[in-house]
Design a protein around this motif. Structure first.
Motif, short mmCIF file in Angstrom:
data_model
loop_
_atom_site.label_atom_id
_atom_site.label_comp_id
_atom_site.label_asym_id
_atom_site.label_seq_id
_atom_site.Cartn_x
_atom_site.Cartn_y
_atom_site.Cartn_z
N TRP A 20 0.90 -1.25 -0.04
CA TRP A 20 0.05 -0.09 0.08
C TRP A 20 0.88 1.51 -0.09
O TRP A 20 0.65 2.24 -0.76
CB TRP A 20 -0.93 0.06 1.12
CG TRP A 20 -1.75 1.15 1.41
CD1 TRP A 20 -2.05 1.53 2.74
CD2 TRP A 20 -2.49 2.03 0.70
NE1 TRP A 20 -2.70 2.70 2.88
CE2 TRP A 20 -3.08 3.02 1.65
CE3 TRP A 20 -2.72 2.19 -0.60
CZ2 TRP A 20 -3.65 4.19 1.27
CZ3 TRP A 20 -3.30 3.26 -0.99
CH2 TRP A 20 -3.84 4.08 -0.13
N GLY A 24 0.78 3.26 -3.24
CA GLY A 24 -0.10 4.52 -2.77
C GLY A 24 0.84 5.93 -2.69
O GLY A 24 0.29 7.09 -2.74
N ALA A 28 -0.94 6.94 0.93
CA ALA A 28 -0.93 5.92 2.33
C ALA A 28 -0.81 6.67 3.59
O ALA A 28 -1.16 6.04 4.72
CB ALA A 28 0.34 5.09 1.91
#
Ligand code: ASP
Length: 404
Positions: A20, A24, A28
């Motif tokens: 993530w 991201g 994140a």
């Protein structure tokens, strides 16, 4: 969730969090609060646990006449393994020379507070216990608990209810740790994602790591040698236990150390698992582990030696044999002085740099990757404490149970 699913769930947490944060990037950061909450919940347990377990352990050990022996064994373990770790770091960094040809190029001095031997010794004491607790200064609290435990023992029968109180409180706090572990997979994922996100996501961070890849490799290799070879061999030789089983039993604590980069935040879990799964006697674990989380940091000491030599090599400064001995001494001291919190080792490293006459601003060259390396060294710190608890426990057995 059943306890046996906890370790796989935490491993999934590490994987999901990394993925993530990698993909991201800044996005994140939106889940960072979950990680912060998890960290707060872990940290809130630290001081009560250190205080109660230390009083309980010291009073118990003193009563059984094994206090002196345990203290001697514990500090011998701390010192011996830290010196071995620094030496390993020095050998690795001398063989691979990661700093040769690297330019520290006009890096500006980071705002790292300096430290000194006086600061380290001074950090043991306080004139106000509550103030120390509020500012999370663990060492004075621990020292007070230790002396209080001794005093309780010498107060005899009358102090028995107070001793029982601290024993029962320790058991209750460890129960709370156990409950907290069931949200750990989520907390771990959020913590890792947030850090990678803050570093700009996987690709950006990877570029930072690659720029000083050889240095990162040396730190991880040195930590690997200490964590996978030296400590397991010592455990096997000194206790006859299986290092694999011992490590597996501590899996959740090791993953928490990796995710939080804090030995103190992990302490509650290390204690719980050492007693419950590795059958380390309660008094031994309650004495060796809290103390170890603050003063025994093999990973930090090793890392500081590698980092200082890296900066020396990059600055084109030859460190003599005498200088390397100085590094062993100061890195050992600096690791003792480092608190069990994220990136504390970076601060105390200034002590080592100054001792060998290197520029403190060399630290800026390794700053960007430090949060990641911190995770690896914290895991080794916790592993070193846990192995130490097993070793001390095995060798104090005859004192506790009489000659065999
Ligand atoms: N984060 C480390 C620990 O808590 C200390 C350090 O090396 O920065 O053990």
């Amino acid at each position: 969730m059943k306890e046996k699913y906890l370790l796989p769930a935490m491993a999934v947490g590490v994987f999901v969090g990394t993925a993530w944060g990698w993909v991201g990037g800044e996005a994140a950061l939106s889940t960072a609060w979950i990680g912060d909450l998890f960290l707060d919940l872990l940290r809130v347990l630290v001081l009560p646990l250190i205080f109660c377990s230390m009083v309980d352990a010291v009073a118990g050990l003193y009563r059984m006449g094994s206090f002196n022996r345990i203290v001697g064994l514990t500090f011998s373990w701390y010192l011996a393994t830290t010196v071995i770790a620094v030496t390993t770091g020095l050998v690795v960094v001398s063989v691979f020379e990661p700093g040769v040809g690297v330019s520290l190029g006009g890096s500006s001095a980071p705002s790292v507070p300096t430290t000194s031997v006086q600061n380290i010794v001074g950090s043991l004491f306080t004139d106000n216990l509550f103030e120390a607790a509020v500012s999370f200064k663990v060492l004075p609290v621990m020292l007070f608990a230790l002396v209080f435990g001794l005093a309780l023992s010498s107060a005899g029968e009358r102090a028995e209810p107070v001793r029982n109180f601290f024993g029962a409180s320790t058991a209750a706090l460890l129960r709370m740790v156990h409950w907290l572990m069931f949200v750990a997979p989520l907390g771990i994922a959020a913590l890792l994602a947030a850090h990678l996100g803050k570093a700009g996501g996987g690709a950006a961070f990877f570029a930072e790591v690659a720029a000083i890849g050889k240095y990162c490799f040396c730190v991880v290799l040195g930590l690997g040698i200490h964590g996978f070879i030296v400590l397991p061999i010592l455990l096997k030789l000194l206790t006859g236990r299986s290092p694999l089983r011992y490590a597996y039993n501590l899996g959740e604590a090791l993953l928490t150390a990796f995710s939080t980069a804090s030995s103190s935040a992990t302490l509650a879990l290390t204690m719980d698992l050492s007693k419950k799964r590795n059958s380390v006697r309660s008094d031994t674990a309650s004495f060796v582990l809290p103390l170890g989380a603050t003063v025994n940091m093999d990973g930090t000491a090793l890392y500081e030696a590698v980092a200082v030599m890296f900066i020396a090599q990059a600055s084109g400064i030859e460190v003599s044999f005498g200088g390397q001995v100085l590094i062993v001494v100061t890195a050992t001291l600096a690791s003792i002085g480092a608190a069990g919190i994220p990136q504390a080792g970076l601060v105390t490293m200034v002590l080592v740099l100054e001792a060998v006459g290197l520029p403190a601003d060399g630290i800026s060259a390794i700053l960007a990757v430090d949060w990641l390396l911190d995770r690896f060294r914290t895991t080794v710190n916790v592993w070193g404490d846990a192995v130490g608890a097993g070793v001390v426990d095995a060798h104090s057995e005859d004192v506790l149970h009489g000659p065999v």
